[in-house]
Every structure is written in C-alpha cells, then in structure tokens.
Design a protein around this motif. Structure first.
Motif, PDB file in Angstrom:
ATOM      1  N   ARG A   1       0.863  -1.181   0.000  1.00 24.74           N
ATOM      2  CA  ARG A   1       0.000   0.000   0.000  1.00 24.74           C
ATOM      3  C   ARG A   1       0.902   1.234   0.000  1.00 24.74           C
ATOM      4  O   ARG A   1       2.105   1.120  -0.207  1.00 24.74           O
ATOM      5  CB  ARG A   1      -0.988  -0.006   1.169  1.00 24.74           C
ATOM      6  N   HIS A   2       0.336   2.423   0.239  1.00 27.18           N
ATOM      7  CA  HIS A   2       1.071   3.654  -0.046  1.00 27.18           C
ATOM      8  C   HIS A   2       2.298   3.888   0.831  1.00 27.18           C
ATOM      9  O   HIS A   2       3.182   4.636   0.446  1.00 27.18           O
ATOM     10  CB  HIS A   2       0.137   4.869   0.021  1.00 27.18           C
ATOM     11  N   LEU A   3       2.411   3.292   1.987  1.00 24.68           N
ATOM     12  CA  LEU A   3       3.591   3.481   2.823  1.00 24.68           C
ATOM     13  C   LEU A   3       4.482   2.243   2.855  1.00 24.68           C
ATOM     14  O   LEU A   3       5.369   2.144   3.702  1.00 24.68           O
ATOM     15  CB  LEU A   3       3.182   3.863   4.259  1.00 24.68           C
ATOM     16  N   GLY A   4       4.260   1.326   1.914  1.00 21.39           N
ATOM     17  CA  GLY A   4       5.092   0.138   1.868  1.00 21.39           C
ATOM     18  C   GLY A   4       4.259  -1.125   1.909  1.00 21.39           C
ATOM     19  O   GLY A   4       3.105  -1.146   1.480  1.00 21.39           O
ATOM     20  N   LEU A   5       4.832  -2.181   2.459  1.00 24.68           N
ATOM     21  CA  LEU A   5       4.125  -3.459   2.527  1.00 24.68           C
ATOM     22  C   LEU A   5       2.946  -3.382   3.484  1.00 24.68           C
ATOM     23  O   LEU A   5       2.991  -2.671   4.498  1.00 24.68           O
ATOM     24  CB  LEU A   5       5.077  -4.558   3.013  1.00 24.68           C
ATOM     25  N   VAL A   6       1.866  -4.104   3.158  1.00 25.46           N
ATOM     26  CA  VAL A   6       0.781  -4.284   4.128  1.00 25.46           C
ATOM     27  C   VAL A   6       1.382  -4.983   5.338  1.00 25.46           C
ATOM     28  O   VAL A   6       2.123  -5.967   5.215  1.00 25.46           O
ATOM     29  CB  VAL A   6      -0.363  -5.117   3.518  1.00 25.46           C
ATOM     30  N   GLN A   7       1.100  -4.477   6.527  1.00 25.06           N
ATOM     31  CA  GLN A   7       1.785  -4.921   7.734  1.00 25.06           C
ATOM     32  C   GLN A   7       1.585  -6.411   7.996  1.00 25.06           C
ATOM     33  O   GLN A   7       0.540  -6.985   7.692  1.00 25.06           O
ATOM     34  CB  GLN A   7       1.268  -4.129   8.935  1.00 25.06           C
ATOM     35  N   ALA A   8       2.603  -7.034   8.580  1.00 24.16           N
ATOM     36  CA  ALA A   8       2.570  -8.466   8.848  1.00 24.16           C
ATOM     37  C   ALA A   8       1.379  -8.834   9.719  1.00 24.16           C
ATOM     38  O   ALA A   8       0.726  -9.862   9.492  1.00 24.16           O
ATOM     39  CB  ALA A   8       3.883  -8.895   9.522  1.00 24.16           C
ATOM     40  N   GLU A   9       1.066  -8.005  10.710  1.00 17.52           N
ATOM     41  CA  GLU A   9      -0.023  -8.331  11.625  1.00 17.52           C
ATOM     42  C   GLU A   9      -1.396  -8.261  10.963  1.00 17.52           C
ATOM     43  O   GLU A   9      -2.374  -8.765  11.503  1.00 17.52           O
ATOM     44  CB  GLU A   9       0.007  -7.396  12.837  1.00 17.52           C
TER      45      GLU A   9
ATOM     46  N   SER B   1      -4.882  16.632   5.298  1.00 13.74           N
ATOM     47  CA  SER B   1      -5.680  16.054   4.223  1.00 13.74           C
ATOM     48  C   SER B   1      -4.904  14.949   3.518  1.00 13.74           C
ATOM     49  O   SER B   1      -3.765  15.148   3.100  1.00 13.74           O
ATOM     50  CB  SER B   1      -6.072  17.127   3.197  1.00 13.74           C
ATOM     51  N   PHE B   2      -5.562  13.801   3.392  1.00 11.70           N
ATOM     52  CA  PHE B   2      -5.016  12.710   2.600  1.00 11.70           C
ATOM     53  C   PHE B   2      -5.542  12.774   1.171  1.00 11.70           C
ATOM     54  O   PHE B   2      -5.052  12.060   0.293  1.00 11.70           O
ATOM     55  CB  PHE B   2      -5.373  11.370   3.248  1.00 11.70           C
ATOM     56  N   ALA B   3      -6.529  13.635   0.944  1.00 12.59           N
ATOM     57  CA  ALA B   3      -7.048  13.824  -0.411  1.00 12.59           C
ATOM     58  C   ALA B   3      -6.048  14.602  -1.260  1.00 12.59           C
ATOM     59  O   ALA B   3      -5.916  14.369  -2.462  1.00 12.59           O
ATOM     60  CB  ALA B   3      -8.392  14.547  -0.365  1.00 12.59           C
ATOM     61  N   LYS B   4      -5.354  15.547  -0.628  1.00 10.35           N
ATOM     62  CA  LYS B   4      -4.296  16.305  -1.300  1.00 10.35           C
ATOM     63  C   LYS B   4      -2.972  15.626  -0.955  1.00 10.35           C
ATOM     64  O   LYS B   4      -2.298  16.002   0.003  1.00 10.35           O
ATOM     65  CB  LYS B   4      -4.303  17.757  -0.842  1.00 10.35           C
ATOM     66  N   ARG B   5      -2.606  14.646  -1.751  1.00 12.10           N
ATOM     67  CA  ARG B   5      -1.471  13.797  -1.408  1.00 12.10           C
ATOM     68  C   ARG B   5      -0.158  14.338  -1.971  1.00 12.10           C
ATOM     69  O   ARG B   5      -0.073  14.696  -3.140  1.00 12.10           O
ATOM     70  CB  ARG B   5      -1.698  12.374  -1.921  1.00 12.10           C
ATOM     71  N   ARG B   6       0.832  14.381  -1.088  1.00 11.21           N
ATOM     72  CA  ARG B   6       2.186  14.736  -1.503  1.00 11.21           C
ATOM     73  C   ARG B   6       3.154  14.026  -0.572  1.00 11.21           C
ATOM     74  O   ARG B   6       3.030  14.106   0.646  1.00 11.21           O
ATOM     75  CB  ARG B   6       2.414  16.246  -1.441  1.00 11.21           C
ATOM     76  N   MET B   7       4.114  13.325  -1.162  1.00  9.57           N
ATOM     77  CA  MET B   7       5.020  12.531  -0.340  1.00  9.57           C
ATOM     78  C   MET B   7       5.976  13.426   0.452  1.00  9.57           C
ATOM     79  O   MET B   7       6.586  14.331  -0.096  1.00  9.57           O
ATOM     80  CB  MET B   7       5.824  11.566  -1.205  1.00  9.57           C
ATOM     81  N   HIS B   8       6.085  13.144   1.742  1.00 13.51           N
ATOM     82  CA  HIS B   8       7.078  13.759   2.624  1.00 13.51           C
ATOM     83  C   HIS B   8       7.961  12.632   3.131  1.00 13.51           C
ATOM     84  O   HIS B   8       7.497  11.730   3.834  1.00 13.51           O
ATOM     85  CB  HIS B   8       6.403  14.465   3.800  1.00 13.51           C
ATOM     86  N   LEU B   9       9.236  12.662   2.790  1.00  9.86           N
ATOM     87  CA  LEU B   9      10.124  11.540   3.085  1.00  9.86           C
ATOM     88  C   LEU B   9      11.511  12.045   3.421  1.00  9.86           C
ATOM     89  O   LEU B   9      12.070  12.871   2.702  1.00  9.86           O
ATOM     90  CB  LEU B   9      10.206  10.616   1.859  1.00  9.86           C
ATOM     91  N   GLY B  10      12.069  11.554   4.520  1.00  6.72           N
ATOM     92  CA  GLY B  10      13.459  11.877   4.814  1.00  6.72           C
ATOM     93  C   GLY B  10      13.768  11.903   6.293  1.00  6.72           C
ATOM     94  O   GLY B  10      12.883  11.897   7.156  1.00  6.72           O
ATOM     95  N   TYR B  11      15.079  11.927   6.583  1.00  2.87           N
ATOM     96  CA  TYR B  11      15.529  12.057   7.960  1.00  2.87           C
ATOM     97  C   TYR B  11      15.220  13.446   8.485  1.00  2.87           C
ATOM     98  O   TYR B  11      15.156  14.423   7.722  1.00  2.87           O
ATOM     99  CB  TYR B  11      17.037  11.823   8.048  1.00  2.87           C
ATOM    100  N   ARG B  12      15.046  13.536   9.798  1.00  2.54           N
ATOM    101  CA  ARG B  12      14.762  14.811  10.452  1.00  2.54           C
ATOM    102  C   ARG B  12      15.626  14.961  11.711  1.00  2.54           C
ATOM    103  O   ARG B  12      15.804  14.010  12.471  1.00  2.54           O
ATOM    104  CB  ARG B  12      13.281  14.900  10.858  1.00  2.54           C
TER     105      ARG B  12
END
Length: 436
Positions: free
Chosen positions: A189-197, A357-368
C-alpha cells in the motif's frame, strides 16, 4: 560464532524483503537460529522478520545512531547461528550529508560490521548488463565486500544462462536464480508493505517463499561466503529515555509504526507499557502517567476514529492533567480534523489545531533533526532528536505554537515543526534516538 550477511540490491522493489524472509525461514527450518535486522528507518519490515524467525528484529541506522548504539543493538545476535541485515533502497543509497556514523546507507552497516553483501539482482529487460551493475557495486567502495548474487524474476533458462555467464566472467558468484512466482508476492500500500499483523496468511506465504528459494538457491554456498562474526562489546546503548513510568500506548492497525528498539529501551529502563486500541473505542489507561500515539494508517480509518466517542473523550480527559504525544499519524489524530482520500473531513481529538488532508497527497520523506523548543515526554527543551518522516498527508492548518526547529538531512529548515498546546505535543517524524 554467527555467520553474518547483508541482503541488498541496486534499488528498491527488487525483492530484498522476500529473499530475506525466505532465507531466514529456510535456515530456521534446518534447525538454525536466525537473527534479522533492518538497515535504515523502515518500521514495517522488522515485524516480517520476527514472523520468519521467531525472534524480534530491530532497525540499525548509521544516520541516526552512533557505532556504540548499533553495536548494542546487534549484540542480540550473539546466540544466533545466522545473522541477516536487510538493506533499504540501493546498497549505497543514503543522504547527502553524513549523520552520526554515516549517511544511512546499507553499505555503512555492511562495512561497520564486516558482513559481506548478497545482492538481489532483477535482470528483467537486460542480460549481460546485470553483470556490469553487480561488478560496479562490488568495486564502488573499498571496505564493502560482495559475497555474490541471487537473480530474481528470471524470464527463461536462456535468459538465466546469459546472465550467469556474464557474472562468471566478472568473477561474481551466483547463488541461485528465481523465476517469477506470484505466490510469494507481498501485498503493498502507499507506505510500503501491508503490515505483517494484518496478513492472516503471512506464515504460509513465508513458508512458500522458503520452499521456493531453497529449491532455486544454494543455501550452503551462501553460508560459506558469510563472515564469521561475534559481537563487539558496546560502550553504550542508544540515547533513548522512556516518556514515563506507565505509558498508555495506542496499538492497533491504525497506530502501529513503533520502532522495536524504542519499546525495548522503554521497558529496559523499567517503564510499563499499557496498550490500548482506539479502533476498538478504548481510552488510554487511567493509571498511566503519559499517553503516546504512534504513527500508522489513521487516514484509512478516519471515519471509525471520528465515531469512537469513548476513545476521543477519554483521550481529552487524559490530556487535561497528563502529557499526550503523537507521532505522524498519531499527531494527525491529536489534531482538529483529518480529510480522507475521498475528500470527507472527519473530526479528530482536537487537542491540537492541526488539520491534515489525505485527499491532497504529496510525499514527505526523509531524515529529520529537531531541536526542541518545548519538552516532550522523555526529552527536555533543547534536546536534539533524530528521526524519520514518511507520509503522504498535506497540512491544511498548523496554528499552534511550534514544538521544534526541524531540519532535513541537508540542514534545510522544513515547515513540519510539530505543535504544542497544553499537555499535547506532536511531530510528523518518528523518533529514533536523541543526540548525546
């Protein structure tokens, strides 16, 4: 003494996780004790590792952790026969600026621990060029050793022969070749694999992957190329303090992104964790002295969270007298409203004014790297916290007092500062460790 290996690839999506799980289960089926680790900040894969091995897996991260902390974490492999570190992205992919002990690249961990790399190569759409890629990765950085390769998604025996011949000419061992096999594909799914659980059949899927890989990969040859390894004494562990003595922890399919090393550090310091399920309309335990809402998938359950009045009223009552902290998805739920993928706005807890909003989707990715302007549970003003952000939600409003000055890995200031109001605090990044 354990046999240590790193499972990596030229890029994401090549099959690292599937091969790691299959090797781990295949060796476990032979009676070996297998310990897995995840290089990088992925908070989903360690649960798959645990399902394959029966042993808890943790993240090791060269950008956020120092060598002592990494040594402390990998020491849990001391009693294992085989130790596998699954990489993230491509072998040398990290950030531009060095962090605590590296750039976050899998190669940092391979060099630091002295474990050779098994490359997963997908030669789809190529033949001899796959050998050029493998040779380039082998020679790119001194100190990183290549054990050999496993070919994945090979089209035909002729295709396999062409690639094998080229790799042999380059002096690179081929441990096996896997034809396409839909039965061992892990759902995403959108953040990676569907979780194992969330996957009731995960055990059967891993068993099938192990059977398939054992049929096509020379498991004994892979072990012969592994490095003999025993953990070095660690001068110190990670700088992770529990947020309280009794921690009410949201834990279900909507709130599941918790780094295993964090929970272990909390328990190791004597804290008690009291899980509760917002999706089951449960409130935080009234005897807790702090409440922690981790990330997860609240955007997929926004309607149910909004309808669960007991959870929301219980959380509000808790926050009147005690601290509540949310990370990423948990931060969104502490806010005023969350708009789902269909554009429907759902009322959240309202402890903060945040609207997302998840309707206005934009990826935010990185170390902080965040310097706290106010305390959060377990960390004081001025603390420098290292973490990772990964989500697709957009901020519509963030009206409360900023919680921190937050930089990305290049040092640039970013807008996702986190928020604070009363006893409530929240951030979009997931905490990994505090700088010493």
């Amino acid at each position: 003494m354990a046999a240590g290996l790193v499972i990596s690839a030229p890029a994401s999506g090549v099959g690292k996780t599937t091969l790691t799980l299959a090797l781990a289960r295949a060796w476990r089926n032979r009676g070996l004790n297998v310990q897995c680790f995840k290089s990088g900040p992925d908070y989903i894969d360690p649960a798959f590792h645990a399902a394959a091995t029966g042993r808890a897996s943790v993240n090791v991260d060269s950008w956020a952790m120092d060598r002592g902390g990494i040594a402390h974490l990998v020491s849990r492999g001391a009693d294992a026969d085989v130790v596998l570190a699954e990489g993230s992205m491509g072998l040398f992919d990290g950030v531009a600026a060095r962090g605590v002990s590296g750039t976050g690249a899998t190669a940092d961990i391979a060099e630091m621990l002295g474990w050779p790399v098994v490359l997963v190569i997908d030669p789809s759409g190529q033949a001899q060029t796959a050998a050029a890629i493998a040779a380039g990765l082998r020679d790119y950085r001194a100190g990183v050793r290549l054990a050999g390769v496993v070919l994945n998604r090979v089209a035909s025996p002729r295709h396999e022969d062409l690639v094998r011949r080229a790799l042999d000419d380059a002096g690179i061992a081929v441990f096996g070749a896997l034809p396409r096999h839909a039965e061992i594909s892990l759902p995403k799914r959108h953040l990676g694999l569907v979780q194992a659980e969330e996957q009731a059949e995960i055990g059967k899927l891993i068993d099938e992957a192990a059977r398939f890989v054992a049929e096509h990969v020379d498991l004994d040859a892979v072990l012969r190329f592994a490095a003999s390894w025993s953990p070095q004494p660690a001068a110190n562990g990670l700088n992770v303090m529990p947020p309280g003595q009794r921690i009410a922890l949201a834990r279900d399919a909507a709130f599941s992104f918790v780094y295993p090393h964090m929970l272990e550090a909390w328990r190791g310091a004597g804290a008690e964790i009291l899980p509760f399920s917002p999706l089951a309309d449960e409130a935080p335990d009234a005897s807790a002295d702090v409440c922690w809402l981790p990330g997860g998938y609240p955007e997929l359950h926004a309607g149910k969270i909004a309808a669960n009045a007991r959870f929301r009223s219980g959380l509000r009552a808790f926050a009147e007298t005690r601290p509540v902290h949310g990370e990423c998805g948990g931060y969104m739920v502490l806010g005023a409203a969350l708009t789902d993928a269909d554009g429907i706005s759902h009322e959240m807890a309202g402890l903060l004014g945040l609207e997302t909003s998840f309707a206005k989707r934009r990826m935010h990715l990185g170390y902080r790297l965040a310097e706290l302007a106010a305390p959060i549970p377990g960390h004081q003003v001025g603390a420098r916290l290292r973490g990772h952000e990964f989500h697709y939600s957009t901020i519509l409003a963030q009206p409360d007092t900023p919680l921190a000055v937050v930089h990305d890995a290049t040092g640039a200031v970013i807008a996702e500062t986190g928020s604070r109001r009363g006893h409530a605090t929240g951030t979009f990044f997931h905490l990994i460790a505090e700088d010493r």
